[in-house]
Write a protein that holds these residues in place. Structure first.
Motif, short mmCIF file in Angstrom:
data_model
loop_
_atom_site.label_atom_id
_atom_site.label_comp_id
_atom_site.label_asym_id
_atom_site.label_seq_id
_atom_site.Cartn_x
_atom_site.Cartn_y
_atom_site.Cartn_z
N LYS A 1 -1.38 7.43 53.72
CA LYS A 1 -2.56 6.72 54.20
C LYS A 1 -3.09 5.91 53.03
O LYS A 1 -3.02 6.36 51.89
N LYS A 2 -3.64 4.78 53.33
CA LYS A 2 -4.13 3.92 52.26
C LYS A 2 -5.42 4.47 51.64
O LYS A 2 -6.29 4.94 52.35
N ASN A 3 -5.49 4.43 50.35
CA ASN A 3 -6.68 4.76 49.57
C ASN A 3 -7.60 5.83 50.15
O ASN A 3 -8.62 5.52 50.75
N THR A 4 -7.25 7.07 49.94
CA THR A 4 -8.10 8.16 50.40
C THR A 4 -9.11 8.56 49.32
O THR A 4 -9.87 9.50 49.50
N PHE A 5 -9.12 7.86 48.22
CA PHE A 5 -10.02 8.21 47.12
C PHE A 5 -11.42 7.63 47.28
O PHE A 5 -12.29 7.89 46.47
N ILE B 1 0.47 10.43 44.09
CA ILE B 1 1.32 11.15 45.06
C ILE B 1 0.78 12.56 45.37
O ILE B 1 1.43 13.33 46.08
N LYS B 2 -0.41 12.86 44.87
CA LYS B 2 -0.99 14.18 45.14
C LYS B 2 -1.06 14.43 46.64
O LYS B 2 -1.58 13.61 47.39
N GLY B 3 -0.56 15.57 47.08
CA GLY B 3 -0.55 15.89 48.51
C GLY B 3 0.73 15.47 49.19
O GLY B 3 1.03 15.88 50.31
N PHE C 1 8.72 12.90 46.99
CA PHE C 1 9.12 12.11 45.82
C PHE C 1 9.82 12.93 44.74
O PHE C 1 9.62 14.14 44.65
N SER C 2 10.60 12.24 43.95
CA SER C 2 10.97 12.80 42.65
C SER C 2 10.73 11.69 41.61
O SER C 2 10.84 10.49 41.92
N ILE C 3 10.39 12.13 40.41
CA ILE C 3 9.99 11.16 39.37
C ILE C 3 10.99 11.20 38.22
O ILE C 3 11.35 12.27 37.74
N LEU C 4 11.40 10.01 37.81
CA LEU C 4 12.17 9.90 36.57
C LEU C 4 11.18 9.39 35.52
O LEU C 4 10.75 8.23 35.56
#
Ligand code: SF4
Ligand code: SF4
Length: 597
Positions: free
Chosen positions: A338-342, A244-246, A251-254
């Motif tokens: 966007k899908k897979n920016t890595f 979720i970077k960027g 989001f919030s995470i539990l």
């Protein structure tokens, strides 16, 4: 001090610092390094051992705990199946000194026969389960795990997965051990689990779970304020953070660190303003099911994306790319991601799993295979290095189920398909773990099978741990050696053959052929030290006589033998462990021994 520690090492350090008195376990990847690291600590009030199996280990831990000691029993996920019997009873009987059951799950699976989720065991046994996401978190959670165990008088499960067990992290800590006095065993009727008491204690256990919910909830946390809720735990938490970077604002995470029991209030607090919940967890939908139930019972209906509606895979490991794909799948219509920016994922070439060069088991398998040639044979296999007997060209393993099952399944084949010869293969450590009872059954019920015990004088697959057959204890000090042959004779089995798989191949084949001739219950012990335990005095090479027939390569499948682009056969001198097996198959005297200078 600051130290880079592997997850399992971090657990071991923390156990030691937090005053563990008794550490017991059975080796199994990815759990082995906990005991391997603990054994490096010497302290007067600390005892460590490799036990013969996980049930034995947990029962020892239970006894020590009832005497007031802080204890840990370590195992991998399938080992917990073996220890399930005492664990379920112990959850009801209760403990005195803190008792941690450390279980390493293996999503993938990388080195296990099954994928299993120990969080489900926690639900089944009504026990709390810690599920750390990193080595550092694992280090920190050992202390509260002991404290919860002692406060509520129940065992606590400490579940990690391969990536957490085997990843490294720099951890700052003071290597100062908590000194604890063991108060000794106090006789109480509580420790005798009679049916009437069990009923009362079961009710108490249910109450304990209710009581500890709020306290355990302190180890779970909420991060972020976005309207899309992600529920995650274990190593998946870090995949989520990376994915979720960027886009963090969405989001919030539990982050669930104690997967069972969950506190309803905390879950409802997290869910109250969410547009949807996405569940990112490996293996079973444990969090998804628990949270869904809490929401349903409280009349809260939010769209949920997880395993149950096929957004998240049920099997195998997750990674950052897979998690990003899940988010994309869920959110693509909203164009959030966007899908897979890595970029491209690094593709590592696949290697076929095979026995090491010079492994004595390769020779043992081939001796039996040649001796049984022409006969209709079922070969049952077991868990250990020698499971690789299934691989071509050896191909002498038709089944593999669980520890000890080669001997018992062989009996099943004999009952159902009696016209066939049945030959079971089992390793030495596995024989002591759970092969013995099967062999007793075979003798008692007159099941005429042949059992081949492949004794390489160690527990090879997990890193050379000792076992009763070695006579050595965990520090290499003398224990009492249990002789496999005496044990087999003690059952009453008279037909026993001991073979050195490195000695004359043809002679060995003749001996085994004769052994297989009559259909009596018999045991062949193939004994030769694991090739990786011995320093090499020689290796083999191919000489000018070679006619490139490839027989040595094709028959043995030894990874030290290869051919170059011109079809020339060669032996990699760095890999060859000098077993001499290949020499038996060369008709042109083209394989010769070279002494190491
Ligand atoms: S002697 Fe032959 S079979 Fe044995 S390890 Fe060396 S190359 Fe492999
Ligand atoms: S079996 Fe002998 S002749 Fe044939 S490839 Fe191997 S070394 Fe060469």
């Amino acid at each position: 001090m600051k130290k880079v520690l592997m997850g399992n090492e971090a657990v071991a350090y923390s156990l030691f610092i937090n005053g563990v008195n008794v550490a017991v376990g059975y080796p199994g990847t990815p759990s082995t390094e906990v005991i391997e690291t603990l054994k490096n600590f010497h302290d007067d009030d600390f005892y460590v051992e490799w036990s013969t199996n996980e049930k034995v280990a947990l029962e020892i831990a239970a006894g020590a705990s009832l005497a007031g000691a802080r204890t840990v029993a370590t195992m991998k996920q399938v080992g917990l199946n073996v220890a399930a019997d005492p664990l379920l009873s112990l959850s009801v009987v209760g403990v005195e000194g803190g008792l941690i059951v450390f279980v390493a799950d293996d999503p993938g699976p990388h080195s296990s026969q099954t994928e299993q989720d120990t969080r489900n065991f926690a639900r089944f046994c009504n026990l709390p389960v810690f599920d750390p996401s990193s080595p550092e978190e694992a280090f920190e959670l050992i202390k509260p795990a002991f404290e919860i165990s002692e406060k509520y008088k129940i065992p606590v499960l400490f579940r990690m997965t391969t990536r957490v067990c085997h990843s490294n992290q720099s951890i700052e800590f003071e290597l100062k051990r908590e000194k604890r006095k063991i108060k000794g065993f106090e006789k109480k009727p509580d420790w005798v689990i009679l049916p009437a008491l069990s009923y009362i204690k079961h009710m108490e256990l249910e109450q304990k779970l209710q009581d500890m919910k709020k306290e355990l909830s302190a180890y779970n946390r909420i991060e972020g304020r976005g309207k899309i809720g992600i529920v995650t735990g274990g190593v998946s938490y870090f995949y989520v953070k990376e994915a979720i970077k960027g886009f963090e604002d969405l989001f919030s995470i539990l982050k669930i660190t104690v997967a069972h029991p969950l506190d309803e209030g905390f879950i409802l607090e997290f869910a109250k303003d969410k547009e949807m919940l996405i569940f990112i967890e490996e293996l079973d939908p444990v969090l998804e099911e628990e949270v869904k139930l809490i929401l349903f019972e409280n009349g809260k209906f939010i769209p949920i994306y997880g395993k149950r509606n096929s957004y998240v895979q049920f099997a195998g490991e997750l990674d950052v790319d897979k998690v990003r794909d899940i988010f994309y799948k869920v959110l693509s219509d909203k164009r959030f991601l966007k899908k897979n920016t890595f970029g491209d994922v690094l593709q590592i070439p696949k290697r076929q799993a095979q026995l090491c060069a010079g492994c004595p088991h390769r020779s043992s398998f081939l001796i039996v295979k040649y001796a049984a040639k022409g006969q209709d044979v079922i070969f049952t296999g077991d868990i250990g290095c020698y499971t690789l007997g299934f691989a071509k060209p050896i191909s002498t393993t038709d089944t593999c189920l669980c520890m000890g099952a080669s001997i018992t399944m062989a009996q099943g084949f004999k009952i159902a398909d009696g016209s066939k010869k049945v030959i079971a293969f089992i390793g030495d450590s596995t024989f002591f773990h759970s092969g013995i009872t099967g062999l007793v059954n075979s003798y008692y019920n007159r099941h005429n099978i042949t059992v081949c015990i492949l004794d390489n004088l160690t527990t090879g697959m997990t890193g050379f741990q000792p076992h009763p057959g070695t006579g050595k204890k965990i520090y290499g000090e003398e224990g009492r050696k249990v002789s496999i042959e005496s044990l087999v004779k003690g059952i009453g089995i008279e037909k026993i053959l001991v073979i050195d798989p490195y000695s004359d191949f043809t002679e060995n084949v003749d001996k085994v052929r004769e052994f297989l001739n009559n259909d009596q219950l018999g045991v062949i012990v193939f004994r030769r030290e694991c090739a990786n335990l011995k320093s090499r005095e020689s290796y083999f090479k191919i000489n000018q006589n070679c006619l490139k027939c490839r027989v040595c390569l094709k028959v043995t499948g030894c990874p030290a033998i290869d051919e170059d682009e011109n079809g020339n056969i060669f032996i990699d001198s760095a890999l060859c462990n000098s077993c001499g097996l290949c020499k038996n198959f060369c008709r042109y005297s083209a394989i010769e021994k070279v002494m190491v200078k």
